[in-house]
Design a protein around this motif. Structure first.
Motif, PDB file in Angstrom:
ATOM      1  N   THR A 199       0.845  -1.188   0.000  1.00  0.00           N
ATOM      2  CA  THR A 199       0.000   0.000   0.000  1.00  0.00           C
ATOM      3  C   THR A 199       0.887   1.247   0.000  1.00  0.00           C
ATOM      4  OG1 THR A 199      -0.145   0.407   2.396  1.00  0.00           O
ATOM      5  CG2 THR A 199      -1.618  -1.284   1.471  1.00  0.00           C
ATOM      6  N   VAL A 200       0.240   2.408   0.040  1.00  0.00           N
ATOM      7  CA  VAL A 200       0.986   3.670   0.081  1.00  0.00           C
ATOM      8  C   VAL A 200       1.940   3.745   1.266  1.00  0.00           C
ATOM      9  CG1 VAL A 200      -0.697   5.040  -1.217  1.00  0.00           C
ATOM     10  CG2 VAL A 200      -0.992   4.754   1.257  1.00  0.00           C
ATOM     11  N   LEU A 201       1.702   2.952   2.308  1.00  0.00           N
ATOM     12  CA  LEU A 201       2.577   2.990   3.471  1.00  0.00           C
ATOM     13  C   LEU A 201       3.997   2.537   3.148  1.00  0.00           C
ATOM     14  CD1 LEU A 201       0.374   1.728   6.442  1.00  0.00           C
ATOM     15  CD2 LEU A 201       1.177   4.041   5.991  1.00  0.00           C
ATOM     16  N   SER A 202       4.172   1.769   2.075  1.00  0.00           N
ATOM     17  CA  SER A 202       5.526   1.335   1.717  1.00  0.00           C
ATOM     18  C   SER A 202       6.379   2.489   1.195  1.00  0.00           C
ATOM     19  CB  SER A 202       5.464   0.221   0.661  1.00  0.00           C
ATOM     20  OG  SER A 202       5.144  -1.020   1.252  1.00  0.00           O
ATOM     21  N   GLY A 203       5.734   3.599   0.844  1.00  0.00           N
ATOM     22  CA  GLY A 203       6.485   4.772   0.395  1.00  0.00           C
ATOM     23  C   GLY A 203       6.691   4.844  -1.094  1.00  0.00           C
ATOM     24  N   HIS A 204       6.568   3.709  -1.791  1.00  0.00           N
ATOM     25  CA  HIS A 204       6.761   3.722  -3.243  1.00  0.00           C
ATOM     26  C   HIS A 204       5.668   2.920  -3.949  1.00  0.00           C
ATOM     27  CE1 HIS A 204       8.873   0.160  -1.703  1.00  0.00           C
ATOM     28  NE2 HIS A 204       8.569  -0.414  -2.861  1.00  0.00           N
ATOM     29  N   VAL A 263      -2.218 -11.011   1.600  1.00  0.00           N
ATOM     30  CA  VAL A 263      -1.377 -10.646   2.735  1.00  0.00           C
ATOM     31  C   VAL A 263      -0.916  -9.209   2.552  1.00  0.00           C
ATOM     32  CG1 VAL A 263       0.567 -11.308   4.179  1.00  0.00           C
ATOM     33  CG2 VAL A 263      -0.585 -13.049   2.806  1.00  0.00           C
ATOM     34  N   LEU A 264      -1.080  -8.424   3.595  1.00  0.00           N
ATOM     35  CA  LEU A 264      -0.606  -7.041   3.613  1.00  0.00           C
ATOM     36  C   LEU A 264       0.872  -7.073   3.985  1.00  0.00           C
ATOM     37  CD1 LEU A 264      -1.006  -3.955   3.682  1.00  0.00           C
ATOM     38  CD2 LEU A 264      -1.837  -4.218   6.030  1.00  0.00           C
ATOM     39  N   THR A 265       1.743  -6.750   3.036  1.00  0.00           N
ATOM     40  CA  THR A 265       3.186  -6.890   3.273  1.00  0.00           C
ATOM     41  C   THR A 265       3.928  -5.604   2.942  1.00  0.00           C
ATOM     42  OG1 THR A 265       3.458  -7.881   1.062  1.00  0.00           O
ATOM     43  CG2 THR A 265       3.224  -9.390   2.930  1.00  0.00           C
ATOM     44  N   ASP A 266       3.556  -4.519   3.597  1.00  0.00           N
ATOM     45  CA  ASP A 266       4.317  -3.291   3.414  1.00  0.00           C
ATOM     46  C   ASP A 266       5.738  -3.482   3.942  1.00  0.00           C
ATOM     47  OD1 ASP A 266       2.604  -1.413   2.101  1.00  0.00           O
ATOM     48  OD2 ASP A 266       1.360  -1.401   3.890  1.00  0.00           O
ATOM     49  N   HIS A 267       6.656  -2.680   3.415  1.00  0.00           N
ATOM     50  CA  HIS A 267       8.077  -2.840   3.709  1.00  0.00           C
ATOM     51  C   HIS A 267       8.422  -2.478   5.145  1.00  0.00           C
ATOM     52  CE1 HIS A 267      10.082  -3.847  -0.053  1.00  0.00           C
ATOM     53  NE2 HIS A 267       9.206  -3.092  -0.684  1.00  0.00           N
ATOM     54  N   GLY A 268       9.532  -3.077   5.592  1.00  0.00           N
ATOM     55  CA  GLY A 268      10.153  -2.662   6.836  1.00  0.00           C
ATOM     56  C   GLY A 268      10.857  -1.332   6.672  1.00  0.00           C
ATOM     57  N   PRO A 269      11.292  -0.729   7.787  1.00  0.00           N
ATOM     58  CA  PRO A 269      11.738   0.669   7.796  1.00  0.00           C
ATOM     59  C   PRO A 269      13.050   0.955   7.072  1.00  0.00           C
ATOM     60  CG  PRO A 269      12.057  -0.347   9.947  1.00  0.00           C
ATOM     61  CD  PRO A 269      11.258  -1.301   9.143  1.00  0.00           C
ATOM     62  N   ALA A 270      13.814  -0.054   6.693  1.00  0.00           N
ATOM     63  CA  ALA A 270      15.078   0.222   5.998  1.00  0.00           C
ATOM     64  C   ALA A 270      14.863   0.737   4.580  1.00  0.00           C
ATOM     65  CB  ALA A 270      15.960  -1.030   5.973  1.00  0.00           C
ATOM     66  N   ILE A 271      13.676   0.501   4.019  1.00  0.00           N
ATOM     67  CA  ILE A 271      13.341   1.065   2.709  1.00  0.00           C
ATOM     68  C   ILE A 271      12.986   2.543   2.893  1.00  0.00           C
ATOM     69  CG2 ILE A 271      11.539   1.114   0.923  1.00  0.00           C
ATOM     70  CD1 ILE A 271      13.320  -1.136   0.328  1.00  0.00           C
ATOM     71  N   PRO A 272      13.585   3.451   2.142  1.00  0.00           N
ATOM     72  CA  PRO A 272      13.236   4.872   2.272  1.00  0.00           C
ATOM     73  C   PRO A 272      11.741   5.107   2.083  1.00  0.00           C
ATOM     74  CG  PRO A 272      15.203   4.620   0.935  1.00  0.00           C
ATOM     75  CD  PRO A 272      14.671   3.238   1.156  1.00  0.00           C
ATOM     76  N   GLY A 273      11.146   5.819   3.034  1.00  0.00           N
ATOM     77  CA  GLY A 273       9.728   6.146   2.958  1.00  0.00           C
ATOM     78  C   GLY A 273       8.799   5.128   3.576  1.00  0.00           C
ATOM     79  N   ALA A 274       9.324   3.975   3.992  1.00  0.00           N
ATOM     80  CA  ALA A 274       8.489   2.939   4.598  1.00  0.00           C
ATOM     81  C   ALA A 274       8.145   3.319   6.040  1.00  0.00           C
ATOM     82  CB  ALA A 274       9.198   1.598   4.565  1.00  0.00           C
ATOM     83  N   PRO A 275       7.106   2.708   6.608  1.00  0.00           N
ATOM     84  CA  PRO A 275       6.704   3.061   7.971  1.00  0.00           C
ATOM     85  C   PRO A 275       7.675   2.513   9.004  1.00  0.00           C
ATOM     86  CG  PRO A 275       5.400   1.218   7.189  1.00  0.00           C
ATOM     87  CD  PRO A 275       6.222   1.692   6.020  1.00  0.00           C
ATOM     88  N   PRO A 276       7.661   3.069  10.209  1.00  0.00           N
ATOM     89  CA  PRO A 276       8.487   2.505  11.283  1.00  0.00           C
ATOM     90  C   PRO A 276       8.001   1.110  11.647  1.00  0.00           C
ATOM     91  CG  PRO A 276       6.944   4.113  12.164  1.00  0.00           C
ATOM     92  CD  PRO A 276       6.830   4.193  10.681  1.00  0.00           C
ATOM     93  N   ASP A 280       3.243  -9.112  -5.926  1.00  0.00           N
ATOM     94  CA  ASP A 280       4.079  -7.988  -5.474  1.00  0.00           C
ATOM     95  C   ASP A 280       3.469  -6.679  -5.962  1.00  0.00           C
ATOM     96  OD1 ASP A 280       6.107  -6.491  -4.362  1.00  0.00           O
ATOM     97  OD2 ASP A 280       7.718  -7.343  -5.574  1.00  0.00           O
ATOM     98  N   ALA A 281       2.153  -6.562  -5.806  1.00  0.00           N
ATOM     99  CA  ALA A 281       1.415  -5.414  -6.337  1.00  0.00           C
ATOM    100  C   ALA A 281       1.845  -4.113  -5.664  1.00  0.00           C
ATOM    101  CB  ALA A 281      -0.082  -5.630  -6.147  1.00  0.00           C
ATOM    102  N   HIS A 282       2.128  -3.120  -6.490  1.00  0.00           N
ATOM    103  CA  HIS A 282       2.421  -1.764  -6.012  1.00  0.00           C
ATOM    104  C   HIS A 282       1.341  -0.780  -6.463  1.00  0.00           C
ATOM    105  CE1 HIS A 282       6.318  -3.576  -5.201  1.00  0.00           C
ATOM    106  NE2 HIS A 282       6.691  -2.472  -4.559  1.00  0.00           N
ATOM    107  N   PHE A 283       0.317  -1.300  -7.137  1.00  0.00           N
ATOM    108  CA  PHE A 283      -0.844  -0.514  -7.539  1.00  0.00           C
ATOM    109  C   PHE A 283      -2.037  -1.451  -7.550  1.00  0.00           C
ATOM    110  CE2 PHE A 283      -3.587   1.647 -10.725  1.00  0.00           C
ATOM    111  CZ  PHE A 283      -3.740   2.849 -10.043  1.00  0.00           C
ATOM    112  N   ALA A 284      -3.200  -0.922  -7.227  1.00  0.00           N
ATOM    113  CA  ALA A 284      -4.376  -1.764  -7.006  1.00  0.00           C
ATOM    114  C   ALA A 284      -4.689  -2.688  -8.183  1.00  0.00           C
ATOM    115  CB  ALA A 284      -5.587  -0.889  -6.686  1.00  0.00           C
ATOM    116  N   SER A 285      -4.516  -2.200  -9.402  1.00  0.00           N
ATOM    117  CA  SER A 285      -4.866  -3.018 -10.557  1.00  0.00           C
ATOM    118  C   SER A 285      -3.972  -4.234 -10.725  1.00  0.00           C
ATOM    119  CB  SER A 285      -4.831  -2.177 -11.842  1.00  0.00           C
ATOM    120  OG  SER A 285      -3.520  -1.707 -12.091  1.00  0.00           O
ATOM    121  N   HIS A 286      -2.862  -4.283  -9.986  1.00  0.00           N
ATOM    122  CA  HIS A 286      -1.964  -5.436 -10.056  1.00  0.00           C
ATOM    123  C   HIS A 286      -2.357  -6.537  -9.072  1.00  0.00           C
ATOM    124  CE1 HIS A 286       1.241  -2.320 -11.469  1.00  0.00           C
ATOM    125  NE2 HIS A 286       0.440  -2.682 -12.450  1.00  0.00           N
ATOM    126  N   MET A 287      -3.302  -6.276  -8.193  1.00  0.00           N
ATOM    127  CA  MET A 287      -3.714  -7.278  -7.218  1.00  0.00           C
ATOM    128  C   MET A 287      -4.219  -8.536  -7.932  1.00  0.00           C
ATOM    129  SD  MET A 287      -3.259  -6.003  -4.130  1.00  0.00           S
ATOM    130  CE  MET A 287      -4.320  -7.015  -3.093  1.00  0.00           C
TER     131      MET A 287
END
Length: 240
Positions: free
Chosen positions: A11-16, A37-50, A192-199
């Motif tokens: 989702t947008v929380l991954s930053g990219h 599965v909701l799999t937003d990135h861990g914080p080492a990716i720039p812009g990802a949530p804590p 590995d969807a980064h936009f809804a239409s890729h789900m």
């Protein structure tokens, strides 16, 4: 062949990525998914949530648009020993943990170091799967990686997005799929969807699966029932 559970989504929380959880859920329902599965990135990716973002997962509904939502994360491997960017006391709040090497976090250390990093992550009790092991940017000893996955009862990913984003990945996927078949290692097929239409979009990954006669019984997320059975197995593994 139709994948019922998409195990790698952002989702947008991954930053990219560019869609919200609600938008992803609506697209998942339209695509005929039974869950993701909701799999937003861990914080080492720039812009990802804590990392404490995982603590908000209990506030999420179990279903949106009739689609099951599983709490997970794509943790980043941050050294060649396989250390992750999220602590265990946060990871224990997830149902599914992806571990991945990403160029923006760690440079390739060459085949031996990359392999040690992945094998170290596979040993981690919370890690379920290695993300996009086809990535040509991180050369791996696939024999060693697949044997480690077999030893620990872990999974490898067949990542649909990777085949478009990382040229040369198909040949690598064919190598580790042959080894997974030989050693009975299961895989998860993901968008590995980064936009809804890729789900729920898995056409490229399924084409590689089918062209290489990979056994459907080794695809852990082919059906919701099979994925739920894996999660029960995971729970028992963690309890032990």
């Amino acid at each position: 062949m139709k994948i019922e559970i998409d195990t790698h989504t952002h989702t947008v929380l991954s930053g990219h990525a560019h869609s919200t959880l609600l938008e992803n859920a609506a697209a998942a329902a339209k695509a005929g998914l039974r869950g993701f599965v909701l799999t937003d990135h861990g914080p080492a990716i720039p812009g990802a949530p804590p990392e404490f973002n995982i603590c908000t997962y209990p506030y999420l509904p179990g279903y949106i648009e009739g689609v099951r939502i599983y709490p997970g994360v794509e943790a980043n491997i941050i050294d060649y020993a396989g250390k992750l960017d999220i602590r265990d006391d946060y990871l224990c709040n997830t149902d599914y943990v992806i571990a991945g090497l990403h160029e923006v976090v760690i440079p390739s250390g060459g085949r031996n170091n990359n392999t040690e990093a992945v094998m170290g992550a596979l040993k981690h009790k919370h890690v379920d799967i290695i993300a996009h092991p086809d990535n040509p940017g991180f050369a791996l000893d696939y024999e060693a990686v697949v044997k480690a996955a077999a030893q620990y009862g872990k999974l490898l990913e067949v990542n649909d997005h990777s085949f478009d984003y990382r040229p040369g990945g198909v040949a690598n996927a064919e190598r580790y799929l042959a080894l997974c078949r030989r050693h009975g290692v299961r895989v998860a097929v993901s968008s590995d969807a980064h936009f809804a239409s890729h789900m729920g979009q898995h056409a490229a990954a399924l084409r590689v699966i089918e062209q290489n006669a990979f056994p459907p019984e080794l695809i852990v997320n082919l059906t919701m029932e099979r994925f739920e059975a894996y999660l029960k197995e995971r729970k028992a593994r963690l309890a032990a």
